[in-house]
Design a protein around this motif. Structure first.
Motif, PDB file in Angstrom:
ATOM      1  N   GLU B 258      34.463 -51.884   6.967  1.00 40.42           N
ATOM      2  CA  GLU B 258      33.260 -51.653   7.751  1.00 40.42           C
ATOM      3  C   GLU B 258      33.425 -50.416   8.622  1.00 40.42           C
ATOM      4  O   GLU B 258      34.534 -50.049   9.014  1.00 40.42           O
ATOM      5  CB  GLU B 258      32.959 -52.881   8.617  1.00 40.42           C
ATOM      6  CG  GLU B 258      32.544 -54.057   7.765  1.00 40.42           C
ATOM      7  CD  GLU B 258      32.029 -55.217   8.611  1.00 40.42           C
ATOM      8  OE1 GLU B 258      32.237 -55.174   9.834  1.00 40.42           O
ATOM      9  OE2 GLU B 258      31.430 -56.141   8.038  1.00 40.42           O
ATOM     10  N   GLN B 259      32.299 -49.783   8.895  1.00 38.79           N
ATOM     11  CA  GLN B 259      32.308 -48.563   9.694  1.00 38.79           C
ATOM     12  C   GLN B 259      32.370 -48.895  11.176  1.00 38.79           C
ATOM     13  O   GLN B 259      31.574 -49.692  11.664  1.00 38.79           O
ATOM     14  CB  GLN B 259      30.997 -47.811   9.469  1.00 38.79           C
ATOM     15  CG  GLN B 259      30.955 -46.986   8.224  1.00 38.79           C
ATOM     16  CD  GLN B 259      31.816 -45.756   8.372  1.00 38.79           C
ATOM     17  OE1 GLN B 259      32.987 -45.803   8.006  1.00 38.79           O
ATOM     18  NE2 GLN B 259      31.288 -44.690   8.912  1.00 38.79           N
ATOM     19  N   PRO B 260      33.248 -48.248  11.922  1.00 42.88           N
ATOM     20  CA  PRO B 260      33.190 -48.425  13.367  1.00 42.88           C
ATOM     21  C   PRO B 260      31.959 -47.681  13.915  1.00 42.88           C
ATOM     22  O   PRO B 260      31.430 -46.787  13.268  1.00 42.88           O
ATOM     23  CB  PRO B 260      34.478 -47.786  13.863  1.00 42.88           C
ATOM     24  CG  PRO B 260      34.864 -46.831  12.808  1.00 42.88           C
ATOM     25  CD  PRO B 260      34.309 -47.352  11.511  1.00 42.88           C
ATOM     26  N   ILE B 261      31.510 -48.102  15.095  1.00 46.76           N
ATOM     27  CA  ILE B 261      30.374 -47.421  15.717  1.00 46.76           C
ATOM     28  C   ILE B 261      30.704 -45.957  15.967  1.00 46.76           C
ATOM     29  O   ILE B 261      29.900 -45.066  15.750  1.00 46.76           O
ATOM     30  CB  ILE B 261      30.027 -48.100  17.060  1.00 46.76           C
ATOM     31  CG1 ILE B 261      29.529 -49.520  16.797  1.00 46.76           C
ATOM     32  CG2 ILE B 261      28.988 -47.299  17.835  1.00 46.76           C
ATOM     33  CD1 ILE B 261      29.258 -50.299  18.071  1.00 46.76           C
ATOM     34  N   ILE B 262      31.912 -45.743  16.437  1.00 44.03           N
ATOM     35  CA  ILE B 262      32.348 -44.394  16.788  1.00 44.03           C
ATOM     36  C   ILE B 262      33.368 -43.907  15.778  1.00 44.03           C
ATOM     37  O   ILE B 262      34.313 -44.621  15.438  1.00 44.03           O
ATOM     38  CB  ILE B 262      32.990 -44.398  18.190  1.00 44.03           C
ATOM     39  CG1 ILE B 262      31.978 -44.901  19.237  1.00 44.03           C
ATOM     40  CG2 ILE B 262      33.522 -43.018  18.559  1.00 44.03           C
ATOM     41  CD1 ILE B 262      30.680 -44.117  19.277  1.00 44.03           C
ATOM     42  N   SER B 355      33.368 -34.362  23.163  1.00 44.16           N
ATOM     43  CA  SER B 355      32.298 -34.986  22.397  1.00 44.16           C
ATOM     44  C   SER B 355      32.739 -36.291  21.762  1.00 44.16           C
ATOM     45  O   SER B 355      33.886 -36.443  21.337  1.00 44.16           O
ATOM     46  CB  SER B 355      31.829 -34.046  21.277  1.00 44.16           C
ATOM     47  OG  SER B 355      31.454 -32.796  21.805  1.00 44.16           O
ATOM     48  N   LEU B 356      31.777 -37.204  21.677  1.00 45.15           N
ATOM     49  CA  LEU B 356      31.972 -38.488  21.007  1.00 45.15           C
ATOM     50  C   LEU B 356      30.986 -38.505  19.850  1.00 45.15           C
ATOM     51  O   LEU B 356      29.795 -38.223  20.043  1.00 45.15           O
ATOM     52  CB  LEU B 356      31.649 -39.602  22.007  1.00 45.15           C
ATOM     53  CG  LEU B 356      31.849 -41.035  21.532  1.00 45.15           C
ATOM     54  CD1 LEU B 356      33.335 -41.386  21.566  1.00 45.15           C
ATOM     55  CD2 LEU B 356      31.057 -41.999  22.413  1.00 45.15           C
ATOM     56  N   VAL B 357      31.462 -38.815  18.657  1.00 46.36           N
ATOM     57  CA  VAL B 357      30.594 -38.794  17.474  1.00 46.36           C
ATOM     58  C   VAL B 357      30.654 -40.136  16.768  1.00 46.36           C
ATOM     59  O   VAL B 357      31.728 -40.703  16.578  1.00 46.36           O
ATOM     60  CB  VAL B 357      31.034 -37.673  16.501  1.00 46.36           C
ATOM     61  CG1 VAL B 357      30.275 -37.773  15.177  1.00 46.36           C
ATOM     62  CG2 VAL B 357      30.816 -36.295  17.127  1.00 46.36           C
ATOM     63  N   GLY B 358      29.500 -40.646  16.387  1.00 46.14           N
ATOM     64  CA  GLY B 358      29.484 -41.903  15.631  1.00 46.14           C
ATOM     65  C   GLY B 358      28.075 -42.233  15.171  1.00 46.14           C
ATOM     66  O   GLY B 358      27.148 -42.272  15.979  1.00 46.14           O
ATOM     67  N   ALA B 359      27.921 -42.475  13.875  1.00 43.54           N
ATOM     68  CA  ALA B 359      26.599 -42.811  13.337  1.00 43.54           C
ATOM     69  C   ALA B 359      26.096 -44.117  13.939  1.00 43.54           C
ATOM     70  O   ALA B 359      24.894 -44.350  14.055  1.00 43.54           O
ATOM     71  CB  ALA B 359      26.670 -42.915  11.812  1.00 43.54           C
ATOM     72  N   GLY B 360      27.035 -44.973  14.375  1.00 39.47           N
ATOM     73  CA  GLY B 360      26.641 -46.273  14.895  1.00 39.47           C
ATOM     74  C   GLY B 360      25.932 -46.218  16.238  1.00 39.47           C
ATOM     75  O   GLY B 360      25.250 -47.167  16.630  1.00 39.47           O
TER      76      GLY B 360
END
Lengths: 428, 428
Positions: B258-262, B355-360
């Motif tokens: 599963e993908q993490p939020i970040i 920067s913080l990046v996450g599709a979630g």
């Protein structure tokens, strides 16, 4: 406005400072009112360094890839030279061999130029820019692969471009002042030759004088294009390579001195001598030797066949070839031993080929006598002899080469403090 | 038979030994039943050495010639790599960008690929050979001059070729194991990200994570081409860069976690912050600032305008740009001082963008709160804020950057010994 093609060798662009000096010379030529096309070799030892790198990766790299690798050398030098010219306020644009229209066959490592289509170079000239062309390289007509013309090929690039562009002269810049009557390291009294015919230059190139590449001179002769060999480290006039007619015209005009009978003496210590011992003296046996060697791509130079002894019906065949090909030659002949029917194979790399070159010897029958007298007086044994209309070559022990060159140089009055034998310049 | 495009960076082919190791990997891929196309960068520090050489000759070399010079680097590496593969008994043929059909515009030094016509590459594949293509370079459609795609352009070459050849995947080999949740030198507990979306990768590339070139990811996204970022020094699976749909499909199939939020945290210390002080708060004044900067080719990143004070009718405009452009930006603004009507210009290069990046974060509104809480707890002052749908960036003092990244990495459970915040992977 006359067009001049200038070719700068690796030693003329060995580092950033040299590149700047060459750039200055190019810009000066342009400012003097000429159009200039420049052909440049790889900087200094770049080619050798690239060969070293290839060797680290593969003992026998494919020729196509070796060409791709080596052509990086001129890519670097031509771009840097264009930058240096730009820095002097003139416009320069670099072109690969392919971009400059140097079309070759696909013999990687030793490709032959089969066409020159310098459309982009002409456009650059028309726009007032100075085209800088990578020497030594081209593109194969059929495969479109990158090719190289072999060592010294940049000279050929320059002459081929000069011919295609109808240049007035092709200037070949090097680290010496021109063509000398002998290697100055061997003969300190060697003198610079002011002019020389294509034929003499060809003979000199073939016998080990390294100033000009053989093919470049052939190309210039075919197109009757004057070559000016000169130093990039001075402004002195160098050596003009011309047709006999052009030289006669210059002498008649008083712009050139009379031609000496002999242009120069050279020694080549890179050949090996191979003897095929006791070959049956029957039709076809010698031919099978040379067919075998040709199939193995061995370039032969001198060939001598002894008089056959009636008692045995056998003869010895001796030839010379580059030392680098000697092992391959021995191997090829060994494989055909039964077919050729010889008894033994001997190889000797302790030989030198000493040559005297001069267009004047055609009309001066005494040259041979002086030649062999000089060697005899110097106590040098002659092992093989070969002659052309304008050259006499002999094979000696390698240890005798220097002494032989010095003796001949003196005997023919070539020493700078002596008096060169000249001819009147009326005939060829 | 599937087609794989493999790209090897300069650190993977730094010397002869590395080249041989890479050759072995390529041949193994071929032996495993794949067709392989290889894209290679210049060896090790070659590009920097060539730049040094250019600088020695000209302080401001023409871009066309700089491209000609730099492309020598890949010419060397690709030829040497082809030789090494040949030495392992497989057939390899090297191709320049031009030969491989990488057609670009004529923006030297930062050319864009406008077409890919890999006819010769397809022919080489059809004949069973392994094509080795020079990364980073192409040929301009209009001028036919050699171009380069800018630093990191080899990634783009690889993806563009992979798309044009309908490859199954483009493998980008580097000296790390893939994409990490933070720079492991800053956050020792950083974990490798098994998969990431194109969008997240774009955001990460834009904010200073140097694993993949921005344009390469854009290209891959446009053609929905999977990228596999992995190490050339190990056989471990690296990071897959995919579409969100492909990731969801893999999770549904059980082939991906599963993908993490970040996905990750990054810091970029190469920006400068410029403040235009006390600009009249009138329509068109801000526009004239940005028009001035655009005309000077300055790439702006974050832009903040203060609330105007009613008492003065004036406001401050602050923006960030690459440090290398700061002087040009100051100069351009200075020239338009009267027209814009500002009072002062301030520049500050002691800043970092964290920067913080996450599709979630799209579907998790609490992310911002956690973000600013973590920075506050770490005692870090925030100077500017900018957000996208899947990214939060702040400007801090450069000395705080490391602490900020560590605090965020921990706060979002990204530390390898912690538990990453994951989402169910049901929606986008």
């Amino acid at each position: 406005m006359s067009l001049i093609v200038q070719k700068y060798g690796g030693s003329s662009v060995a580092d950033a400072e040299s590149v700047k000096r060459v750039a200055r010379r190019i810009v000066d030529t342009k400012k003097a009112g000429h159009q200039v096309v420049v052909v440049v070799s790889a900087m200094g030892d770049t080619t050798d360094e690239l060969l070293d790198l290839a060797e680290q990766v593969s003992p026998l790299p494919p020729a196509r890839e070796l060409d791709m690798l080596l052509t990086a050398g001129e890519r670097i030098s031509m771009a840097v030279l264009a930058m240096a010219i730009h820095d002097l306020g003139a416009e320069a644009r670099s072109y690969t061999g392919s971009q400059a229209g140097l079309i070759t066959d696909s013999a990687h490592g030793a490709a032959r130029i089969i066409d020159v289509t310098p459309g982009r170079i002409q456009e650059a000239l028309d726009s007032g820019a100075i085209p800088i062309v990578a020497g030594f390289q081209g593109v194969a007509q059929d495969t479109k692969d990158i090719t190289t013309l072999g060592r010294g090929g940049s000279d050929t690039t320059a002459v081929a471009l000069a011919a295609a562009l109808n240049a007035e002269v092709c200037e070949i810049y090097t680290d010496v002042d021109g063509v000398f009557s002998a290697d100055p390291r061997v003969v300190p009294a060697a003198r610079q030759v002011p002019q020389i015919t294509y034929e003499e230059m060809l003979e000199l190139a073939a016998v080990g004088a390294k100033v000009l590449h053989l093919r470049c001179v052939e190309y210039a002769r075919r197109f009757d294009l004057p070559i000016h060999v000169r130093s990039s480290f001075s402004d002195r006039t160098g050596t003009l390579v011309l047709s006999p007619e052009a030289i006669q015209a210059a002498i008649a005009e008083g712009t050139a001195m009379e031609q000496p009978i002999i242009s120069g003496v050279a020694a080549d210590v890179n050949d090996a001598k191979i003897t095929v011992v006791s070959v049956p003296d029957q039709p076809g046996r010698a031919a099978s030797i040379f067919r075998t060697l040709a199939d193995a791509n061995i370039n032969l130079d001198m060939i001598v066949q002894n008089v056959s002894l009636a008692s045995t019906g056998r003869t010895d065949v001796t030839f010379t070839c580059p030392q680098g090909s000697a092992a391959a030659a021995m191997q090829a002949l060994d494989a055909k031993r039964d077919q050729i029917g010889y008894e033994d194979l001997l190889v000797d790399d302790q030989v030198a080929k000493v040559s005297l070159v001069g267009a004047g010897m055609r009309s001066h029958p005494g040259v041979s006598a002086t030649f062999f007298d000089a060697l005899a007086e110097a106590g040098i044994n002659v092992e093989m002899i070969s002659t052309s209309e304008i050259r006499i070559s002999v094979v000696t022990r390698v240890d005798d080469a220097k002494k032989a060159v010095q003796a001949l140089h003196t005997a023919f009055g070539l020493d700078a403090d002596g008096e060169a034998v000249v001819y009147a310049g009326t005939g060829r």
